[in-house]
Design an enzyme around this catalytic site. Structure first.
Site, PDB file in Angstrom:
ATOM      1  N   GLY A 100     -44.345  89.097   3.844  1.00 26.55           N
ATOM      2  CA  GLY A 100     -44.784  87.787   3.243  1.00 26.55           C
ATOM      3  C   GLY A 100     -45.368  87.003   4.168  1.00 26.55           C
ATOM      4  O   GLY A 100     -46.104  85.798   3.938  1.00 26.55           O
ATOM      5  N   CYS A 111     -41.568  94.371  -4.371  1.00 24.45           N
ATOM      6  CA  CYS A 111     -41.819  93.331  -3.686  1.00 24.45           C
ATOM      7  C   CYS A 111     -42.805  92.441  -4.177  1.00 24.45           C
ATOM      8  O   CYS A 111     -43.957  92.662  -4.755  1.00 24.45           O
ATOM      9  CB  CYS A 111     -42.583  93.953  -2.061  1.00 24.45           C
ATOM     10  SG  CYS A 111     -43.153  92.758  -0.879  1.00 24.45           S
ATOM     11  N   HIS A 113     -35.681  88.024  -2.483  1.00 26.53           N
ATOM     12  CA  HIS A 113     -34.502  87.448  -1.777  1.00 26.53           C
ATOM     13  C   HIS A 113     -33.788  86.498  -2.561  1.00 26.53           C
ATOM     14  O   HIS A 113     -32.746  86.513  -2.670  1.00 26.53           O
ATOM     15  CB  HIS A 113     -34.918  87.071  -0.351  1.00 26.53           C
ATOM     16  CG  HIS A 113     -35.106  88.231   0.653  1.00 26.53           C
ATOM     17  ND1 HIS A 113     -36.052  89.290   0.335  1.00 26.53           N
ATOM     18  CD2 HIS A 113     -34.508  88.350   1.882  1.00 26.53           C
ATOM     19  CE1 HIS A 113     -36.163  89.874   1.410  1.00 26.53           C
ATOM     20  NE2 HIS A 113     -35.282  89.442   2.420  1.00 26.53           N
TER      21      HIS A 113
HETATM   22  N1  DGL Z   1     -40.085  91.288  -0.101  1.00 24.99           N
HETATM   23  C1  DGL Z   1     -40.778  90.057   0.027  1.00 24.99           C
HETATM   24  C2  DGL Z   1     -41.315  89.491  -1.133  1.00 24.99           C
HETATM   25  O1  DGL Z   1     -40.499  89.755  -2.321  1.00 24.99           O
HETATM   26  C3  DGL Z   1     -39.998  89.132   0.950  1.00 24.99           C
HETATM   27  C4  DGL Z   1     -39.737  89.479   2.354  1.00 24.99           C
HETATM   28  C5  DGL Z   1     -40.993  89.733   3.093  1.00 24.99           C
HETATM   29  O2  DGL Z   1     -41.822  88.883   3.426  1.00 24.99           O
HETATM   30  O3  DGL Z   1     -41.417  90.952   3.268  1.00 24.99           O
HETATM   31  O4  DGL Z   1     -42.315  88.686  -1.280  1.00 24.99           O
END
Ligand code: DGL
Length: 262
Positions: free
Chosen positions: A39, A69, A183
């Site tokens: 992110g 993600c 999350h």
């Molecule tokens: N999995 C990421 C998202 O859903 C959050 C964690 C990250 O920044 O890697 O954007």
């Protein structure tokens, strides 16, 4: 077999929802714990990682790929479909956009997400195509991922930060808020409390699970019925802390297996 990947372990929120709908379909998951977070990274590098993650899951026998993600869903889908033209892909952005459109009454929609997701402007483009009257207000919420991974789900500090992130959206009068990150479902109650109970929340993990189930019902050739079994969880790095985080997201202990993508 369903292949699911995420930048780390947050995508287990998606695994959990898919298991609820398809308990007998084998699942293989890859969490890129060595290179997390996505992110905060550029679209270019996230796309490169997304291609590598997909290759790995296909090699293990996955027939469809779910990009759990949000950051990769926002930045890498065009390239993924170009590189793997025969693979059915699912991502978390489009189903969330559709759900938000179905829920909003005043056409003012809020988005909280990582910086890279917000900067991709994917939601701005999708809403503009779907309904030009929608006004989207986006708020990067970078502090929430580390707080959630620390397990600070109900702490006063987390509540205060959620409140602060939601103020600009509330001031714009949004009636629907998209939880644009793997999350955030873990702190849905706190977000709902701070958003006010009349505002609707969109949980992408639920929405993508609905889409995957509908697709597999229509296309049984991609569906593998197996014995009810634990998902196989692969990660690119392993520490006791990653094991703890996996337990937090899945709601139970699960074995992680380390792999090297190179
Ligand atoms: N999995 C990421 C998202 O859903 C959050 C964690 C990250 O920044 O890697 O954007």
């Amino acid at each position: 077999m369903i292949g699911i990947f995420d930048s780390g372990l947050g995508g287990l929120t998606v695994v959990k929802e898919i298991i609820k709908k398809l308990p007998n379909c084998p699942i293989v998951y890859f969490g890129d714990t060595a290179r997390t977070p996505y992110g905060t990274k550029s679209a270019e590098i996230v796309t490169k990682y997304a291609i590598e993650n997909t290759k790995f899951l296909l090699k293990l026998g996955a027939k469809i790929i779910v990009v759990a993600c949000h950051t990769a869903s926002s930045t890498a889908m065009d390239k993924l479909k170009e590189v793997f033209p025969d693979v059915p892909f699912f991502e978390v952005v489009t189903p969330s956009m559709r759900k938000a459109l179905a829920l909003t009454k005043n056409k003012k929609i809020g988005l909280i997400a990582t910086r890279t997701t917000v900067e991709s402007k994917i939601y701005d483009r999708l809403f503009a195509q779907a309904d030009p009257e929608v006004k989207l207000y986006s708020q990067p919420a970078p502090l929430l991922v580390p707080l959630i991974e620390e397990g600070w789900l109900k702490r006063p500090e987390t509540r205060r930060i959620v409140k602060k992130y939601l103020i600009p959206l509330k001031m714009k009068g949004v009636d629907t808020i998209i939880l644009g990150c793997t999350h955030y479902p873990l702190i849905k109650k706190v977000i709902q409390e701070k958003a006010g109970k009349r505002r609707k929340l969109v949980d992408p993990s639920e929405e993508v699970a609905v889409e995957v189930e509908a697709f597999l019902k229509k296309h049984p050739e991609f569906y593998t019925e197996g014995e009810k079994q634990e998902p196989k969880i692969f990660v690119s790095d392993i520490t006791p802390n990653f094991e703890r985080i996996a337990c937090l997201f899945l709601g139970r202990r699960i074995k992680l297996e380390k792999v090297n993508l190179e």
